[in-house]
Enzyme design. Structure first.
Site, PDB file in Angstrom:
ATOM      1  N   HIS A   1      15.691   8.496   1.659  1.00 22.47           N
ATOM      2  CA  HIS A   1      15.453   9.509   2.687  1.00 22.47           C
ATOM      3  C   HIS A   1      16.448   9.357   3.829  1.00 22.47           C
ATOM      4  O   HIS A   1      17.119   8.339   3.948  1.00 22.47           O
ATOM      5  CB  HIS A   1      14.032   9.378   3.251  1.00 22.47           C
ATOM      6  CG  HIS A   1      13.827   8.168   4.119  1.00 22.47           C
ATOM      7  ND1 HIS A   1      13.762   6.874   3.625  1.00 22.47           N
ATOM      8  CD2 HIS A   1      13.701   8.036   5.467  1.00 22.47           C
ATOM      9  CE1 HIS A   1      13.575   6.021   4.612  1.00 22.47           C
ATOM     10  NE2 HIS A   1      13.543   6.695   5.742  1.00 22.47           N
TER      11      HIS A   1
ATOM     12  N   GLU B   1      31.613  -9.340  20.455  1.00 20.86           N
ATOM     13  CA  GLU B   1      31.540  -7.900  20.181  1.00 20.86           C
ATOM     14  C   GLU B   1      30.678  -7.168  21.209  1.00 20.86           C
ATOM     15  O   GLU B   1      31.001  -6.054  21.616  1.00 20.86           O
ATOM     16  CB  GLU B   1      30.976  -7.670  18.779  1.00 20.86           C
ATOM     17  CG  GLU B   1      31.930  -8.036  17.646  1.00 20.86           C
ATOM     18  CD  GLU B   1      31.927  -9.513  17.269  1.00 20.86           C
ATOM     19  OE1 GLU B   1      31.406 -10.337  18.043  1.00 20.86           O
ATOM     20  OE2 GLU B   1      32.465  -9.845  16.207  1.00 20.86           O
TER      21      GLU B   1
HETATM   22  O1  LIG Z   1      32.406 -17.575  15.779  1.00 23.69           O
HETATM   23  P1  LIG Z   1      31.155 -17.704  14.952  1.00 23.69           P
HETATM   24  O2  LIG Z   1      30.006 -18.283  15.720  1.00 23.69           O
HETATM   25  O3  LIG Z   1      31.375 -18.383  13.635  1.00 23.69           O
HETATM   26  O4  LIG Z   1      30.772 -16.199  14.572  1.00 23.69           O
HETATM   27  C1  LIG Z   1      29.859 -15.414  15.280  1.00 23.69           C
HETATM   28  O5  LIG Z   1      30.364 -15.019  16.564  1.00 23.69           O
HETATM   29  C2  LIG Z   1      31.523 -14.200  16.543  1.00 23.69           C
HETATM   30  C3  LIG Z   1      31.849 -13.806  17.966  1.00 23.69           C
HETATM   31  O6  LIG Z   1      30.798 -13.081  18.584  1.00 23.69           O
HETATM   32  C4  LIG Z   1      31.319 -12.968  15.662  1.00 23.69           C
HETATM   33  O7  LIG Z   1      32.539 -12.287  15.532  1.00 23.69           O
HETATM   34  C5  LIG Z   1      30.817 -13.343  14.272  1.00 23.69           C
HETATM   35  O8  LIG Z   1      30.518 -12.173  13.548  1.00 23.69           O
HETATM   36  C6  LIG Z   1      29.561 -14.199  14.422  1.00 23.69           C
HETATM   37  O9  LIG Z   1      29.076 -14.587  13.160  1.00 23.69           O
END
Ligand SMILES: O=P(O)(O)O[C@H]1O[C@H](CO)[C@@H](O)[C@H](O)[C@H]1O
Ligand SMILES: O=P(O)(O)O[C@H]1O[C@H](CO)[C@@H](O)[C@H](O)[C@H]1O
Lengths: 369, 369
Positions: free
Chosen positions: A184, A338
């Site tokens: 859906h 992000e």
């Molecule tokens: O760097 P890490 O802790 O392995 O990764 C984590 O933080 C990052 C920064 O926010 C992100 O881009 C990754 O997707 C997340 O899994």
């Protein structure tokens, strides 16, 4: 000095449609993953469950009984986010916007801007794609998918008669917050242009006035020449991983002809759309041999009372935003950097397109038979 | 006609800091949830694990051995997103930006904008908060948290000498993509202003030139008067659920004094920050009696070669973005409508603030003893 390779060296790319940047750091795919692994899929969805409110003949939360539908089925969301007959908020000064489409820029600096949805209340609907709970779009036939395309076009026509924005979107898979496995989508209309729509409006408007043609028409043409980001092409449609894609296997689905809204599609274009969607979604499922989760949705020119204005800078398109990165159970997290700074991706759009291109157009679950 | 109640009737609110809108539809909390339930937490994190690369004395992926640190510990990320010594991409015309901070607006309509990070290469670091893997910030003592505040200030000072943006962020919990339970954050510097930083720059700049004072100073003052969104106040700090919060229990942490960057904080302000952070994070844990997942990060005035320019429109602040909505295992999904149209929330910021305010400042795991 080494030569630059997008697949090895970090860089940032610009999204001209939504005015955003993405950090591309493809070498990060090399790091080991020790984080969260998603639960694997419940394989046993029953074809018909009388207690599932989306099934034919089932009783919904409000006591209504679904018809024994055998194609698509559209009904009012029992838990709408945009709710009927809400009165006007009596909060802070709220200049602009209450009369309709875009918030007025001269008030964009007020600290407490708040607006009600105008009556008549914007509807929020659910559309079942098929009477069976155990199918998904890629497992449906092309004529069945064509029926979905027609139902999409009708709902835009129907709700677009009154509302400036009608958002069709599908959340597929538990990972995407979908709480019901029955195939859906949802349709939320609003008396305002939502944020993303406004950004696309601004960018397409500006591009048109600078270059005299729609941004996405020129972009599609460029991608047809360059080829490296193409996933699928057909007589009437293109599927590509946009240069500025944020999600690992994000794609953009575009008509070749200049089409502003779904209802304008010809019958041949609709058939061809059903067929290219089936191919794309089959590739998606084949990538990690799983029912590939995603959110997708359609964007077209605004509707409502101003539908007659000049919206030639708009080109109809669908966005697919799938979260999986490495396997059926390892996703990309849009967190930390992000959320606080800028989107970031771990493989290049060109690498993603190449992988998707190479995948078969026959669904893995059928090939095994 | 019924009177408008924000807790009952949908409306949209504007985020003047990041120039975004959110749809508030609080009545949606009434709908049943049948969707994904997050795996519950692994309770048994060992205090010391010689194979965990974040632990004192452990060997990391690159062969380096961590010191036997007993406070905070900062080291280079072994899998940086912003990688050292990347050469320049030789892609499409890429006007603007390569010389530094912001992308130039007159080129924002190009279809293939791409920029390398300039050498010298921006560093990406990991900061451990504590030698033990089985503690989190709310379970650390105020002096231990104060040491983290000092380490944050130092890293901004150190990397900010060279880079225009130094993003400190913490991803806490597997739900937030965190792949290591050891208490830590990351620091990613960049030669450009990331997207969110640019939005905050534009908004704060515009507000200052219109109103002659920093947006967040006036906003903090307003919230102190209105009270309904306050969570915690102390001599030097405020914690509130912003009027435009998107995540269910999102908060904004603000100094009362006009402070542009972390290193400017006085010793008294740092002690007080450690104490208010401990209280906030304790409330978060107490809300659903779990180690509350979130992403958080600091935003302050840009640094680097232009640090000496006039950045008086900036006010230092931290954002907390926690995903949980209903319980320790039911989160808010930002999918479908949110990705394609506009952020949407299911309870009002005022309701969230009220719930957080009412929670005890003693951690539930200690109270049970
Ligand atoms: O760097 P890490 O802790 O392995 O990764 C984590 O933080 C990052 C920064 O926010 C992100 O881009 C990754 O997707 C997340 O899994
Ligand atoms: O409406 P549903 O499917 O119950 O809910 C899902 O889609 C909505 C629209 O994208 C989101 O706001 C919800 O967070 C998500 O769980």
């Amino acid at each position: 000095a080494t030569a630059f390779r997008a697949s090895e060296h970090q860089h940032i790319r610009y999204n001209p449609l939504q005015d955003e940047w993405v950090l591309v750091s493809a070498h990060r795919m090399k790091r080991p993953w020790q984080g969260q692994v998603e639960p694997s899929l419940l394989k046993t969805v029953p074809r018909h469950d009388p207690h599932n409110p989306l099934c034919p003949g089932a009783t919904r939360a409000n006591g209504e009984v679904n018809p024994h539908y055998d194609g698509t089925f559209l009904f009012d969301n029992d838990f709408p986010a945009l709710q009927p007959d809400a009165p006007n908020p009596d909060l802070e000064p709220r200049p602009g916007l209450s009369t309709g489409v875009a918030p007025c820029p001269q008030h964009s600096q007020a600290l407490y801007l708040c607006h009600p949805s105008l009556p008549p209340s914007p509807p929020s609907k659910v559309m079942c794609f098929h009477p069976w709970s155990d199918v998904t779009l890629p497992l449906m036939s092309v004529p069945e998918i064509r029926a979905v395309v027609d139902a999409w076009a009708s709902v835009i026509e129907e709700l677009g008669a009154q509302y400036p924005w009608v958002q069709i979107f599908e959340n597929k898979g538990a990972m995407m917050g979908c709480s019901n496995p029955h195939p859906h989508c949802q349709v939320w209309a609003s008396s305002f242009l939502p944020d993303v729509a406004q950004r696309e409006e601004r960018s397409q408007q500006a591009y048109q006035s600078q270059h005299g043609e729609p941004l996405l028409m020129e972009y599609g043409r460029q991608e047809l020449l360059r080829k490296e980001r193409l996933v699928l092409t057909s007589e009437h449609w293109l599927v590509l991983v946009p240069f500025w894609a944020v999600w690992p296997f994000q794609t953009l689905l575009l008509p070749r002809r200049h089409v502003r809204r779904l209802p304008e599609l010809t019958s041949a274009e609709r058939d061809d759309l059903a067929s290219i969607m089936k191919k794309l979604l089959t590739k998606y499922d084949n990538l990690f041999e799983t029912s590939f989760p995603y959110s997708m949705g359609w964007h077209g020119a605004p509707t409502g009372s101003e539908a007659g204005a000049n919206w030639d800078h708009w080109q109809l398109h669908a966005h697919y935003y799938p979260p999986l990165l490495r396997s059926a159970t390892v996703r990309k997290f849009m967190v930390g950097y992000e959320m606080l700074a800028q989107a970031q991706r771990d493989l290049t759009p060109e690498q993603a397109a190449e992988r998707l291109r190479a995948l078969p157009e026959v669904h893995y679950s059928l090939g095994q038979k």
